[in-house]
Design a protein around this motif. Structure first.
Motif, mmCIF file in Angstrom:
data_model
loop_
_atom_site.group_PDB
_atom_site.id
_atom_site.type_symbol
_atom_site.label_atom_id
_atom_site.label_comp_id
_atom_site.label_asym_id
_atom_site.label_seq_id
_atom_site.Cartn_x
_atom_site.Cartn_y
_atom_site.Cartn_z
ATOM 1 N N VAL A 11 -19.368 -74.756 -19.305
ATOM 2 C CA VAL A 11 -20.345 -75.811 -19.085
ATOM 3 C C VAL A 11 -21.391 -75.298 -18.101
ATOM 4 O O VAL A 11 -22.589 -75.409 -18.325
ATOM 5 C CB VAL A 11 -19.675 -77.091 -18.540
ATOM 6 C CG1 VAL A 11 -20.706 -78.162 -18.242
ATOM 7 C CG2 VAL A 11 -18.640 -77.589 -19.525
ATOM 8 N N THR A 12 -20.922 -74.745 -17.001
ATOM 9 C CA THR A 12 -21.761 -74.046 -16.027
ATOM 10 C C THR A 12 -21.050 -72.751 -15.685
ATOM 11 O O THR A 12 -19.993 -72.452 -16.241
ATOM 12 C CB THR A 12 -21.981 -74.883 -14.744
ATOM 13 O OG1 THR A 12 -20.723 -75.070 -14.091
ATOM 14 C CG2 THR A 12 -22.621 -76.221 -15.054
ATOM 15 N N LYS A 13 -21.583 -72.023 -14.736
ATOM 16 C CA LYS A 13 -20.991 -70.729 -14.379
ATOM 17 C C LYS A 13 -19.523 -70.858 -13.968
ATOM 18 O O LYS A 13 -18.702 -70.027 -14.318
ATOM 19 C CB LYS A 13 -21.802 -70.114 -13.242
ATOM 20 C CG LYS A 13 -21.314 -68.771 -12.819
ATOM 21 C CD LYS A 13 -22.162 -68.181 -11.719
ATOM 22 C CE LYS A 13 -21.620 -66.848 -11.276
ATOM 23 N NZ LYS A 13 -22.372 -66.303 -10.161
ATOM 24 N N ASN A 14 -19.191 -71.914 -13.228
ATOM 25 C CA ASN A 14 -17.826 -72.073 -12.712
ATOM 26 C C ASN A 14 -17.056 -73.225 -13.334
ATOM 27 O O ASN A 14 -15.920 -73.479 -12.955
ATOM 28 C CB ASN A 14 -17.876 -72.274 -11.194
ATOM 29 C CG ASN A 14 -18.446 -71.065 -10.505
ATOM 30 O OD1 ASN A 14 -18.221 -69.941 -10.922
ATOM 31 N ND2 ASN A 14 -19.211 -71.290 -9.457
ATOM 32 N N LEU A 15 -17.648 -73.952 -14.249
ATOM 33 C CA LEU A 15 -17.003 -75.122 -14.838
ATOM 34 C C LEU A 15 -16.776 -74.889 -16.326
ATOM 35 O O LEU A 15 -17.707 -74.570 -17.057
ATOM 36 C CB LEU A 15 -17.875 -76.364 -14.635
ATOM 37 C CG LEU A 15 -17.351 -77.666 -15.231
ATOM 38 C CD1 LEU A 15 -16.035 -78.064 -14.560
ATOM 39 C CD2 LEU A 15 -18.381 -78.765 -15.074
#
Length: 56
Positions: A11-15
């Motif tokens: 979803v994002t870099k860490n999610l």
């Protein structure tokens, strides 16, 4: 047609989120729900696969 299986989507870099998919006639089909953990996604995939097996 392949069985439902979990896949991690960023979803994002860490999610990340987990989604279920299968291949039907060479086209990827996605299940509408999203899951927070691999375990939840795996349990849902097993339920979907069992339901389709019972329908046969």
């Amino acid at each position: 047609m392949t069985q439902w299986q979990p896949r991690r989507d960023l979803v994002t870099k860490n999610l990340t989120m987990w989604r279920l998919f299968r291949i039907v006639d060479g086209v990827e089909e996605l299940y509408a729900d999203h899951y927070a953990t691999w375990g939840e996604a795996l349990a849902a995939a097993q339920k979907l696969n069992a339901r389709e097996e019972a329908e046969k």
